[in-house]
Design an enzyme around this catalytic site. Structure first.
Site, PDB file in Angstrom:
ATOM      1  N   GLN A   1       1.881  -2.247   5.663  1.00  0.00           N
ATOM      2  CA  GLN A   1       2.287  -0.727   5.896  1.00  0.00           C
ATOM      3  C   GLN A   1       2.784  -0.588   7.447  1.00  0.00           C
ATOM      4  O   GLN A   1       3.542  -0.107   7.867  1.00  0.00           O
ATOM      5  CB  GLN A   1       1.177  -0.053   5.632  1.00  0.00           C
ATOM      6  CG  GLN A   1       1.427   1.424   5.511  1.00  0.00           C
ATOM      7  CD  GLN A   1       0.184   2.312   4.919  1.00  0.00           C
ATOM      8  OE1 GLN A   1      -0.821   2.166   5.039  1.00  0.00           O
ATOM      9  NE2 GLN A   1       0.547   2.606   3.594  1.00  0.00           N
ATOM     10  N   PHE A   2       2.012  -1.538   8.411  1.00  0.00           N
ATOM     11  CA  PHE A   2       2.409  -1.346   9.840  1.00  0.00           C
ATOM     12  C   PHE A   2       2.373  -2.818  10.306  1.00  0.00           C
ATOM     13  O   PHE A   2       1.098  -3.473   9.756  1.00  0.00           O
ATOM     14  CB  PHE A   2       1.484  -0.616  10.635  1.00  0.00           C
ATOM     15  CG  PHE A   2       1.856   0.927  10.165  1.00  0.00           C
ATOM     16  CD1 PHE A   2       2.881   1.548  10.971  1.00  0.00           C
ATOM     17  CD2 PHE A   2       1.208   1.722   9.370  1.00  0.00           C
ATOM     18  CE1 PHE A   2       3.206   2.883  10.897  1.00  0.00           C
ATOM     19  CE2 PHE A   2       1.577   3.196   9.112  1.00  0.00           C
ATOM     20  CZ  PHE A   2       2.507   3.580   9.885  1.00  0.00           C
TER      21      PHE A   2
ATOM     22  N   HIS B   1      -0.234  -0.045  15.616  1.00  0.00           N
ATOM     23  CA  HIS B   1       0.890   0.176  14.618  1.00  0.00           C
ATOM     24  C   HIS B   1       2.172  -0.427  15.228  1.00  0.00           C
ATOM     25  O   HIS B   1       2.980  -0.838  14.252  1.00  0.00           O
ATOM     26  CB  HIS B   1       1.068   1.812  14.385  1.00  0.00           C
ATOM     27  CG  HIS B   1      -0.218   2.170  13.647  1.00  0.00           C
ATOM     28  ND1 HIS B   1      -1.432   2.248  14.047  1.00  0.00           N
ATOM     29  CD2 HIS B   1      -0.114   2.840  12.351  1.00  0.00           C
ATOM     30  CE1 HIS B   1      -2.258   2.766  13.096  1.00  0.00           C
ATOM     31  NE2 HIS B   1      -1.417   3.183  12.091  1.00  0.00           N
TER      32      HIS B   1
ATOM     33  N   GLU C   1       0.700  -1.158   0.066  1.00  0.00           N
ATOM     34  CA  GLU C   1      -0.072   0.079  -0.122  1.00  0.00           C
ATOM     35  C   GLU C   1       0.801   1.409   0.028  1.00  0.00           C
ATOM     36  O   GLU C   1       1.783   1.423   0.843  1.00  0.00           O
ATOM     37  CB  GLU C   1      -0.904   0.060   1.170  1.00  0.00           C
ATOM     38  CG  GLU C   1      -1.991  -1.091   1.123  1.00  0.00           C
ATOM     39  CD  GLU C   1      -2.580  -1.558   2.562  1.00  0.00           C
ATOM     40  OE1 GLU C   1      -2.233  -0.791   3.496  1.00  0.00           O
ATOM     41  OE2 GLU C   1      -3.085  -2.521   2.688  1.00  0.00           O
TER      42      GLU C   1
ATOM     43  N   PHE D   1      -2.350  -9.185  11.211  1.00  0.00           N
ATOM     44  CA  PHE D   1      -3.484 -10.218  11.638  1.00  0.00           C
ATOM     45  C   PHE D   1      -4.481 -10.377  10.383  1.00  0.00           C
ATOM     46  O   PHE D   1      -4.965 -11.543   9.955  1.00  0.00           O
ATOM     47  CB  PHE D   1      -4.323  -9.662  12.736  1.00  0.00           C
ATOM     48  CG  PHE D   1      -3.596  -9.595  14.118  1.00  0.00           C
ATOM     49  CD1 PHE D   1      -3.291 -10.823  14.827  1.00  0.00           C
ATOM     50  CD2 PHE D   1      -3.055  -8.504  14.504  1.00  0.00           C
ATOM     51  CE1 PHE D   1      -2.519 -10.837  15.930  1.00  0.00           C
ATOM     52  CE2 PHE D   1      -2.379  -8.489  15.807  1.00  0.00           C
ATOM     53  CZ  PHE D   1      -1.879  -9.805  16.301  1.00  0.00           C
TER      54      PHE D   1
ATOM     55  N   LEU E   1      -5.958  -1.808  -1.207  1.00  0.00           N
ATOM     56  CA  LEU E   1      -5.980  -1.575   0.413  1.00  0.00           C
ATOM     57  C   LEU E   1      -6.443  -3.072   0.882  1.00  0.00           C
ATOM     58  O   LEU E   1      -7.867  -3.147   1.523  1.00  0.00           O
ATOM     59  CB  LEU E   1      -6.581  -0.419   0.801  1.00  0.00           C
ATOM     60  CG  LEU E   1      -6.074  -0.052   2.217  1.00  0.00           C
ATOM     61  CD1 LEU E   1      -6.519   1.423   2.710  1.00  0.00           C
ATOM     62  CD2 LEU E   1      -6.467  -1.038   3.491  1.00  0.00           C
TER      63      LEU E   1
ATOM     64  N   GLU F   1      -4.567  -6.442   3.219  1.00  0.00           N
ATOM     65  CA  GLU F   1      -3.245  -6.925   3.439  1.00  0.00           C
ATOM     66  C   GLU F   1      -3.516  -8.555   3.234  1.00  0.00           C
ATOM     67  O   GLU F   1      -2.616  -9.240   2.731  1.00  0.00           O
ATOM     68  CB  GLU F   1      -3.220  -6.946   4.875  1.00  0.00           C
ATOM     69  CG  GLU F   1      -2.687  -5.531   5.425  1.00  0.00           C
ATOM     70  CD  GLU F   1      -3.744  -4.471   5.705  1.00  0.00           C
ATOM     71  OE1 GLU F   1      -4.854  -4.773   5.363  1.00  0.00           O
ATOM     72  OE2 GLU F   1      -3.300  -3.538   5.320  1.00  0.00           O
TER      73      GLU F   1
END
Ligand code: TPP
Lengths: 325, 361
Positions: free
Chosen positions: A82-83, A129, A29, A88, A58, A60
């Site tokens: 991204q983080f 994050h 992303e 999960f 967007l 995961e």
């Protein structure tokens, strides 16, 4: 030689591999035009085109599945989450699918995927994050988990990770991205996965750490040295499977150890290290192996983060506890 | 206003059919261009698979197979779609989609090994573009988006096809997969075999959507609902989807309306707990084999004799495949350890040593 931040060193590792091998693809992303939210993929799309460095929708889980499918068709995906708190959403792809692919195909299909992701505390991110979730990955046989602590190591380790034919989870501590610079060779070099590095030699106690806790442990070692205690600091670099040989050799020399991690006490990988030391070197020990960790709460809101995270003072205290046992 | 939109969408997803229950052509203009030999081959595969299914169920009951998900009733959906593929196309199957990968080239004894949980079942012959049947519902759908993008990047004239069920269409990964493939305009075909039940839960409880095909609309890809008991319709829909994918016109979602006659799997599922015999009878009338047999008999392309030949052949192959599977050396923990990484790290090396010693005793 460049005087680079860890973010720059990581970019350079990707640039090197994108240059070297047509099959390397970087995606996630906002990694394209925007160069990633931490600018770690900055300039790569411009240099290598949208075909090699691209933004994904967007999602995961979709990114993880995409990586698996691309790997099956001969690519070497470098996917970004991204983080890492968002892992999960893509847990099945990483822990359920990639990790077992070599075995389930009877060794005929490999999964040369690199999962890159920022994580780590002390930078006051919103919830979900910063969490140190490396323990979840480390508890998954079939995955390698790498956490560099400085720019030089980050470049060499990431190049190795991308070239590895097995899935590697490569975690980048957010606080280390830009907190200091280091001389990094512009040419390519690799650092073997699965090997630890002795960042400081000492004879009185072994401090085992990784990620941002390596810097904290180095500071603690300096303070200890002022009081005449020579601490050996081991940077695991690959936290799973970790370099048990280097750890045991050090403990046999110093007879004392502490393990330092940012993750909560019941998380991370400290317990595994303590278990290995106990199994292999109990007779060398003069004291129990203690852990420096965060407490077993959820990762807190930013306002209490600094009090919650381990720091050099706590490491010094814990080391003294072991020494004075 | 908003319900009108849904009505308009649903109207576009009328079931596509070529052969009706009597084996009569009801949609001449869509009749695919297949030779007599090809038509017979499709029938041969369906009969073969039905026999194999019956044998597999009984072998499972005797403890000679492991995990098995019955396929009777779904032959048209599975084999009709497969017949539209080329050899180099990729198949990402679910646990029930074993017939497709066997007809793609997986030796039958390997399918049996897979059923027994032996890794030899997924050591695929070189160059066979299939993926190990997926157990996690939805995982194969996102992976298909990746394979399809990979094929496009490598400039291959091939597609990736995947299968899931009506239950699978509720998974988040289903939406992510079709959305990714659409966003990348990747050559993928997604088949949802709507056999009315996800284990015991009827499709009406999966979603308020009247069709699964219409879910394509949100992803901006083609969607079609097909009579899944009509092998020619499934074949034609897949063939068209494949062509569109290769022409750069994007992925297609195909919903096949079908029925599984048997249990969900052989691990203790009892379909009488969740469906009625009336429902079973109603679907038995739509049987893909009866329908296609009638069609072929009308063209003098099929006979009892031919059918018996296929039945005998299937039985013989299965016997041989079980023998071959039985001959395969048993799986060891050392194999498992040996396949964990390309270069085993120290923990694996130590454990390999330990188990090599144990297993060589
Ligand atoms: C992620 C996931 N959740 C649940 C299951 C357990 N499970 C296996 S099959 C099944 C029903 C699937 O139904 P459907 O997708 O309609 O396919 P069908 O079995 O009818 O062919 C369930 C719930 C699973 N395998 N994976």
């Amino acid at each position: 030689m460049g005087n680079w931040t860890m973010a720059q060193a990581i970019t350079d590792a990707m640039r090197n591999e994108l240059n070297k091998n047509e099959d390397v693809l970087v995606f996630g992303e906002d990694v394209g035009q925007n160069g990633g939210v931490f600018r770690v993929t900055e300039g790569l799309q411009k240099e290598f085109g949208e075909d090699r460095v691209f933004d994904t929708p967007l999602a995961e889980s979709g990114i993880g599945g995409l990586a698996i499918g691309l790997a099956l068709t001969g690519h070497r995906p470098v996917m970004e989450i991204q983080f890492f708190g968002f892992v999960f959403e893509v847990f099945d792809s990483i822990a359920g699918q990639m990790s077992r692919w070599r075995y389930r195909s009877g060794n005929k299909q490999t999964m040369p995927v690199t999962v890159r992701s920022p994580f780590g505390g002390g930078v006051k991110t919103p919830e979900m994050h910063a969490d140190s979730l490396e323990g979840l990955m480390a508890q998954t046989p079939g995955l390698k988990v790498v956490i560099p602590s400085n720019p030089y190591d980050a470049k060499g380790l990431l190049i190795s990770a991308i070239r590895d034919n097995d899935p590697v989870v490569f975690l980048e501590h957010m606080k280390l991205y830009r907190s200091f610079r280091q001389d990094v060779p512009e040419e390519e070099y690799t650092i073997e996965l699965g090997k630890a590095d002795i960042k400081r030699e000492g004879k009185d106690i072994t401090i085992i750490a990784y990620g941002a806790m390596v810097q904290a442990s180095m500071k603690a070692a300096e303070e200890l040295a002022e009081e005449g205690v020579e601490a050996e600091v081991i940077d695991l670099m690959t936290v799973s499977p970790f370099d048990v040989e280097t750890v045991i050799a050090s403990v046999e020399k110093t007879n004392r150890a502490i393990v330092v991690q940012e993750a909560q006490k019941q998380a991370g990988i400290a317990s595994q290290i303590v278990a290995e030391i106990t199994e292999r070197a109990i007779l060398s020990l003069e004291a129990p192996v203690l852990r420096v960790t965060s407490p077993d709460t959820v990762y807190p809101f930013a306002a209490v983060e600094d009090a919650w995270l381990p720091n050099p003072a706590i490491i010094v205290e814990k080391a003294k506890e072991v020494i004075n046992f | 206003m908003s319900t009108k939109t849904i009505d308009q969408v649903e109207e576009q997803f009328e079931t596509f059919q070529i052969l009706n229950e009597e084996g009569e052509v009801v949609n001449e203009s869509e009749m695919p261009d297949l030779s007599d030999e090809q038509l017979q081959e499709i029938m041969r595969r369906m009969v073969y698979t039905r026999i194999w299914d019956q044998r597999a169920i009984s072998l499972n009951r005797q403890g000679r197979l492991g995990f098995y998900a019955p396929t009777a009733g779904q032959e048209a959906s599975q084999l009709g779609s497969h017949f539209a593929l080329e050899q180099e196309d990729w198949i990402l199957p679910g646990y029930r989609d074993i017939p497709q990968i066997v007809f793609h080239g997986l030796p039958l004894h390997q399918a049996f090994l897979w059923s027994r949980g032996h890794f030899g079942g997924s050591q695929f012959p070189d160059g066979l573009n299939i993926v190990v049947p997926q157990i996690i519902i939805g995982a194969q759908i996102i992976q298909t988006a990746g394979v399809a993008l990979g094929l496009k990047r490598k400039k291959k004239e091939n597609i990736a096809i995947t299968y899931t069920g009506d239950g699978g269409a509720s998974q988040g990964d289903f939406y992510e997969g079709i959305n990714f493939a659409g966003a990348y305009n990747a050559p993928a075909v997604f088949i949802v075999q709507n056999n009315r039940f996800a284990i015991s839960v009827p499709v009406e409880k999966q979603s308020a959507a009247k069709t699964i095909a219409q879910k394509a609309v949100a992803a901006g890809i083609e969607g079609i609902q097909v009579d899944g008991m009509d092998v020619l319709a499934v074949y034609k829909a897949t063939l068209d989807a494949r062509k569109r994918a290769l022409a750069g016109e994007g992925p297609t979602l195909i919903e096949t309306l079908t029925y599984r006659y048997g249990a969900h799997t052989m691990a203790g599922d009892d379909p009488t707990r969740y469906r009625t015999s009336e429902e079973d009878d109603e679907w038995a009338k739509k049987d893909p084999l009866i329908r296609f047999r009638k069609f072929l008999e009308g063209k003098k392309l099929w006979s009892e004799e031919k059918e018996n030949e296929v039945v005998e052949q299937a039985k013989e192959d299965i016997k041989q495949a079980i023998k071959d599977a039985d001959k395969t050396p048993k799986q060891n923990v050392t194999d498992l350890l040996g396949f964990m990484f390309e270069n085993p790290p120290v923990n694996i090396r130590e454990q390999l040593e330990e188990y090599t010693a144990k297993e060589s005793k």
